[in-house]
Design a protein around this motif. Sequence first.
Motif, PDB file in Angstrom:
ATOM      1  N   VAL A  63       0.832  -1.212   0.000  1.00  0.00           N
ATOM      2  CA  VAL A  63       0.000   0.000   0.000  1.00  0.00           C
ATOM      3  C   VAL A  63       0.863   1.257   0.000  1.00  0.00           C
ATOM      4  N   GLU A  64       2.013   1.201   0.649  1.00  0.00           N
ATOM      5  CA  GLU A  64       2.899   2.361   0.724  1.00  0.00           C
ATOM      6  C   GLU A  64       3.549   2.669  -0.627  1.00  0.00           C
ATOM      7  N   ILE A  65       3.976   1.621  -1.347  1.00  0.00           N
ATOM      8  CA  ILE A  65       4.747   1.866  -2.574  1.00  0.00           C
ATOM      9  C   ILE A  65       3.874   2.029  -3.818  1.00  0.00           C
ATOM     10  N   THR A  66       2.602   1.603  -3.752  1.00  0.00           N
ATOM     11  CA  THR A  66       1.794   1.581  -4.983  1.00  0.00           C
ATOM     12  C   THR A  66       1.599   2.953  -5.632  1.00  0.00           C
ATOM     13  N   PRO A  67       1.145   3.984  -4.909  1.00  0.00           N
ATOM     14  CA  PRO A  67       0.963   5.279  -5.599  1.00  0.00           C
ATOM     15  C   PRO A  67       2.276   5.821  -6.157  1.00  0.00           C
ATOM     16  N   ILE A  68       3.365   5.624  -5.413  1.00  0.00           N
ATOM     17  CA  ILE A  68       4.672   6.100  -5.878  1.00  0.00           C
ATOM     18  C   ILE A  68       5.122   5.292  -7.085  1.00  0.00           C
ATOM     19  N   GLY A  69       4.886   3.963  -7.048  1.00  0.00           N
ATOM     20  CA  GLY A  69       5.265   3.106  -8.162  1.00  0.00           C
ATOM     21  C   GLY A  69       4.510   3.428  -9.427  1.00  0.00           C
ATOM     22  N   ILE A  70       3.190   3.650  -9.306  1.00  0.00           N
ATOM     23  CA  ILE A  70       2.383   4.012 -10.480  1.00  0.00           C
ATOM     24  C   ILE A  70       2.878   5.328 -11.075  1.00  0.00           C
ATOM     25  N   GLN A  71       3.201   6.279 -10.207  1.00  0.00           N
ATOM     26  CA  GLN A  71       3.613   7.610 -10.653  1.00  0.00           C
ATOM     27  C   GLN A  71       5.003   7.600 -11.288  1.00  0.00           C
ATOM     28  N   ASN A  72       5.945   6.833 -10.727  1.00  0.00           N
ATOM     29  CA  ASN A  72       7.343   6.916 -11.150  1.00  0.00           C
ATOM     30  C   ASN A  72       7.795   5.798 -12.092  1.00  0.00           C
ATOM     31  N   LEU A  73       7.187   4.601 -11.984  1.00  0.00           N
ATOM     32  CA  LEU A  73       7.654   3.470 -12.778  1.00  0.00           C
ATOM     33  C   LEU A  73       6.770   3.172 -13.988  1.00  0.00           C
ATOM     34  N   GLY A  74       5.519   3.582 -13.933  1.00  0.00           N
ATOM     35  CA  GLY A  74       4.628   3.299 -15.050  1.00  0.00           C
ATOM     36  C   GLY A  74       4.419   1.804 -15.235  1.00  0.00           C
ATOM     37  N   TRP A  75       4.530   1.306 -16.479  1.00  0.00           N
ATOM     38  CA  TRP A  75       4.245  -0.106 -16.768  1.00  0.00           C
ATOM     39  C   TRP A  75       5.209  -1.041 -16.051  1.00  0.00           C
ATOM     40  N   ARG A  76       6.424  -0.601 -15.734  1.00  0.00           N
ATOM     41  CA  ARG A  76       7.413  -1.454 -15.068  1.00  0.00           C
ATOM     42  C   ARG A  76       6.974  -1.856 -13.662  1.00  0.00           C
ATOM     43  N   PHE A  77       6.104  -1.058 -13.069  1.00  0.00           N
ATOM     44  CA  PHE A  77       5.633  -1.362 -11.708  1.00  0.00           C
ATOM     45  C   PHE A  77       4.908  -2.703 -11.661  1.00  0.00           C
ATOM     46  N   TYR A  78       4.207  -3.062 -12.729  1.00  0.00           N
ATOM     47  CA  TYR A  78       3.397  -4.280 -12.730  1.00  0.00           C
ATOM     48  C   TYR A  78       4.236  -5.532 -12.966  1.00  0.00           C
ATOM     49  N   VAL A  79       5.472  -5.348 -13.451  1.00  0.00           N
ATOM     50  CA  VAL A  79       6.390  -6.481 -13.595  1.00  0.00           C
ATOM     51  C   VAL A  79       6.687  -7.100 -12.231  1.00  0.00           C
ATOM     52  N   ILE A  80       6.775  -6.266 -11.205  1.00  0.00           N
ATOM     53  CA  ILE A  80       7.093  -6.731  -9.842  1.00  0.00           C
ATOM     54  C   ILE A  80       6.118  -7.812  -9.400  1.00  0.00           C
TER      55      ILE A  80
END
Length: 508
Positions: A401-418
């Motif tokens: 929950v902590e990293i999701t908004p930051i991940g969506i904002q900064n990583l874009g599609w790469r966030f979903y690879v995790i």
Amino acid sequence: MSLFGYDQGVFSGVVITQDYLDVHDLNGPEKTNVLSIITSIYTIGCFLGALLAFSIGEKLGRRKTIVIGTVIIAIGAILQTSSFSVPHMLVARIVTGVGNGINTATAPVWQTETSKLHNRGKLVLVELGMNIFGFMLSNWVNGLSYVGGPLGWRLPLAIQLVFCAGLFGTVPWLPESPRWLLAHGREDEAVLILADLEDKSVDDPVVVAERHAIVFSIEHERKHAIRWRDLLRGRASAGTNTVRRLLLGAGTQAFQQLGGINVLSYYLPTLLIKSVHLPEKMARLISALASVSYFFASSIAALTVEKFGRRTMMLISTLIQLVCFILVTVLFYLTEKPGYPFQTEVAKASVVWFFIYYIGFGLGMLGIPWLYPTEINSLPMRTKGAAAATMTNWLTNFLVVEITPIGIQNLGWRFYVIWAVFNFAMLPIIWAFFPETANRSLEDLDAYYRENPPLLVIKDKDATSVSRPQRFATAHSRDIEEAKATGLNKRSVQEDPSKILSSGEQEK
């Protein structure tokens, strides 16, 4: 559990409500970190509540512990509803989380200990289905944002009190766990409840045999009990496999969160707005519709969990999650690819995979991680084991929950690879190390671990079969026959199921 689900879902609508953002001065991308902290701090409260649950739960019993947790949730709901500043909301979220952590660490244990072996999984998954009913309700209530102003977020938060009132009106009148009562020397009360649950008299051989099997498991575990300080230092005596069982139970909860569910549960409207580029009203509507498919999938799981078992349903669920995150990653990659002519179309195509993800998660990884720790841990460790598993859930939940908004904002599609990688890694671990618990009594599982079975379960048919192993069924039948013949409480053959094989060889 409906209150738990409502709590999880309601804030996904609150964080995109304009009046809430204005009142708490949270507008703009530079406030994303603060928004993440306000949302995720709730899970830290849940962690503290789970920690508190295993210190008070075994002393006070399941019923009183739930009442205490509900009182704390009610206080937190009042504080959230009346919030006018970030510090105020932070305190409110933590308080609500503490109460929810207590309840979520206790309710599955209570349900498991008052259920029969043939419907234990079904009842716990019905309980988790009610969790998703609450989640679904919160997503539709979040539509109140259409009216604007403070009503759009304060009323959804205040509705938590309706669930609290329902718990206050029912929990005090429900039966205490007979296993907890026997563990605390309250035998007369325990036997009456066992008889009621079986719909038999207190001196019926089935009730007598069940009471004796529970008492034997309690006495055996106490003789081989491990203190928390020894667990933390890695010191464990042989005989009960306490540490292994604790890790298996906690592992299911970690896998639930690392599978990516709370990327969607807490932030699906945000994700649809920022990644799919939908307007706010459409994002809220799609989130509400997705929650309906989620609820129906959880209902199907309750009907199939005893037929297919825990292992198979966890594997199927994780495989569906993996496929969904792979496809979402590919679609978002194309959405963000400069010059790609169908960016809008492929972004919208991702929406269907969020629906399918919810269905896949609801079929297995929703409920089984709450059920499994209550089955796999021995009776004296059940409260502690469930609390440790719940704490694991909330710690990994906080991370997501902590990293999701930051991940969506900064990583874009790469966030979903995790999340695709996590799901891929979970599949072989579940297959190789997690024994089946369906159609086994809690005392069967204690007997299984007293034999010190191998770590890898894939070569052990008794560990992977969905049906109850014959030696345990035979032992249980023998206990009933002995009680019927003598009327006395003789020691259960479940003390050493291998004796069944020995006696059979002697006859030959």
